[in-house]
Enzyme design. Structure first.
Site, mmCIF file in Angstrom:
data_model
loop_
_atom_site.group_PDB
_atom_site.id
_atom_site.type_symbol
_atom_site.label_atom_id
_atom_site.label_comp_id
_atom_site.label_asym_id
_atom_site.label_seq_id
_atom_site.Cartn_x
_atom_site.Cartn_y
_atom_site.Cartn_z
ATOM 1 C CG HIS A 273 -2.051 -0.920 1.177
ATOM 2 N ND1 HIS A 273 -3.052 -0.783 0.244
ATOM 3 C CD2 HIS A 273 -2.370 -2.013 1.916
ATOM 4 C CE1 HIS A 273 -3.951 -1.748 0.419
ATOM 5 N NE2 HIS A 273 -3.555 -2.515 1.423
ATOM 6 C CB CYS B 35 -2.130 4.097 -4.061
ATOM 7 S SG CYS B 35 -3.414 3.087 -4.808
#
Length: 400
Positions: free
Chosen positions: A223, A273
């Site tokens: 992440h 991301c």
């Protein structure tokens, strides 16, 4: 010698042994078999064989003998053992070449290019163009293995982190393990590390002696988020939910902190991301995808931007850092935007793996990353565009 080899070589018995002994993958062999006539297949096989590393040649000789073509193997061995012409007998003066076409162009070729035989022909339609690459403009990858490749794969996160399990990341990891091993890297994979554990692995790699190697690769699957930065945007989360700035990761390997990698390419591939924004894109024609939400199986690696609070000392927020050189950071998405992932893996890694398999033998890295960006940008209803921060000084090819 090559013309005689191409004329006499029987390629049909070679396919299975070449795959079984790891010289070529099945996909590569299928491309070779579609090259045209037997002669065309033989010619392309010899060209591609030269890109498969120094172990490929003795394996090829063994396969020739096993398939009853020992006379060709002996011919190749004799040619390799024959002395080359002494340098003083070679005429290395620049010359002018005339290319056929609608107009004739005289193209001067630098002396250094003739000296190292970095000249190749490419047919573009009905016109011929000469492609010249000077050795001084290309990174050399002669070591075997050519370098270390560290893959950090974070899948399961602690409950306190409020970060979801990254379904499909293990498939991404397996693809890249196979790919970089095939590209002659010594691959080490570490799974589900906390932020400090990730830092220790990265520091351990940066402190190793890379003197005998030609390159270093770091792949991070996790992440991600936005962070304060000066050079490289974005941050990566450990499984404990603590972020590490990508800028900090990259700087472990710069010329000041990793002397044995000075002047050598350091490549970073980040599947995470860059923020929370979801890009709906813009319409470019009537065939553009409909503006609808992604399917239920589509996930992102996004987390909210967390600005520093109070007087927290940010170790990456240093006003004067050495300018990075020989570094390339490839991001799966534009800073600030989400990066999409499915149960079968992420868009970025799936495309990167496919492009490397098909083009790593013939194209430089930047050209391949353009292919990745173009292919990923065409996917889905929500959009994603990979990009890179490039501080390489030369062209980078995965094969010598």
């Amino acid at each position: 010698g090559r013309a005689r080899l191409v004329a006499a070589l029987r390629v049909e018995p070679l396919w299975d042994p070449l795959e079984r002994r790891g010289v070529f993958t099945r996909t590569m062999l299928e491309e070779l078999q579609s090259a045209g006539s037997r002669g065309d297949q033989a010619r392309q096989l010899i060209i591609d064989l030269e890109t498969r590393g120094k172990q490929a040649f003795p394996v090829f000789l063994s396969i020739l003998r096993d398939t009853g073509q020992g006379d060709l193997a002996d011919m190749l061995v004799q040619e390799c053992e024959s002395p080359l012409a002494p340098p003083q007998l070679l005429d290395l003066r620049p010359v002018e070449l005339e290319l056929r076409g609608e107009k004739q162009h005289k193209t001067p070729i630098p002396q250094c290019c003739f000296a190292s035989h970095w000249i190749s022909w490419q047919t573009l339609g009905r016109r011929g163009s000469l492609i010249v690459t000077c050795p001084c403009q290309v990174y050399e990858l002669k070591a075997d293995p050519c370098g270390h490749c560290l893959i950090l794969n974070n899948v399961s996160f602690s409950r306190d982190s409020h970060l979801s399990t990254r379904v499909g990341s293990d498939l991404d990891c397996e693809k890249l393990e196979r790919r970089f091993k095939a590209l002659r890297f010594d691959v080490l994979t570490r799974r589900d590390l906390k932020a400090q554990e990730m830092v220790l692995e990265l520091q351990k790699l940066a402190r190793r002696d890379h003197s005998a190697l030609d390159c270093c690769v770091v792949v991070i699957l996790s992440h991600g988020c936005q962070t304060s930065h000066i050079q490289f945007p974005g941050g990566i989360y450990g499984t404990d939910g603590k972020p590490i700035p990508i800028e900090k990761i990259v700087n472990y390997f710069n010329g000041s902190n990793c002397p044995s990698l000075r002047g050598k390419p350091k490549l970073f591939f980040i599947q995470a991301c860059g923020g929370e924004q979801r890009d709906r894109g813009f319409i470019v024609g009537c065939d553009s995808p409909r503006d609808e939400a992604p399917g239920a199986s589509l996930e992102s690696d996004a987390t909210p931007f967390r600005a520093p609070s109070g007087d927290v000392d940010e170790p990456d927020a240093i006003a004067c850092l050495p300018t990075p050189s020989d570094i390339l950071v490839s991001y799966s998405t534009f800073p600030g935007f989400v990066s999409w992932r499915e149960a079968t893996g992420s868009w970025y890694v799936e495309t990167l793996d496919s492009v490397l398999e098909r083009y790593a033998r013939s194209e430089d890295l930047l050209n391949m990353l353009l292919r990745v960006a173009n292919a990923v940008s065409a996917k889905g209803s929500y959009k994603q565009i990979p990009g890179c921060f490039n501080f390489l000084r030369k062209k980078f090819y995965f094969v010598c």
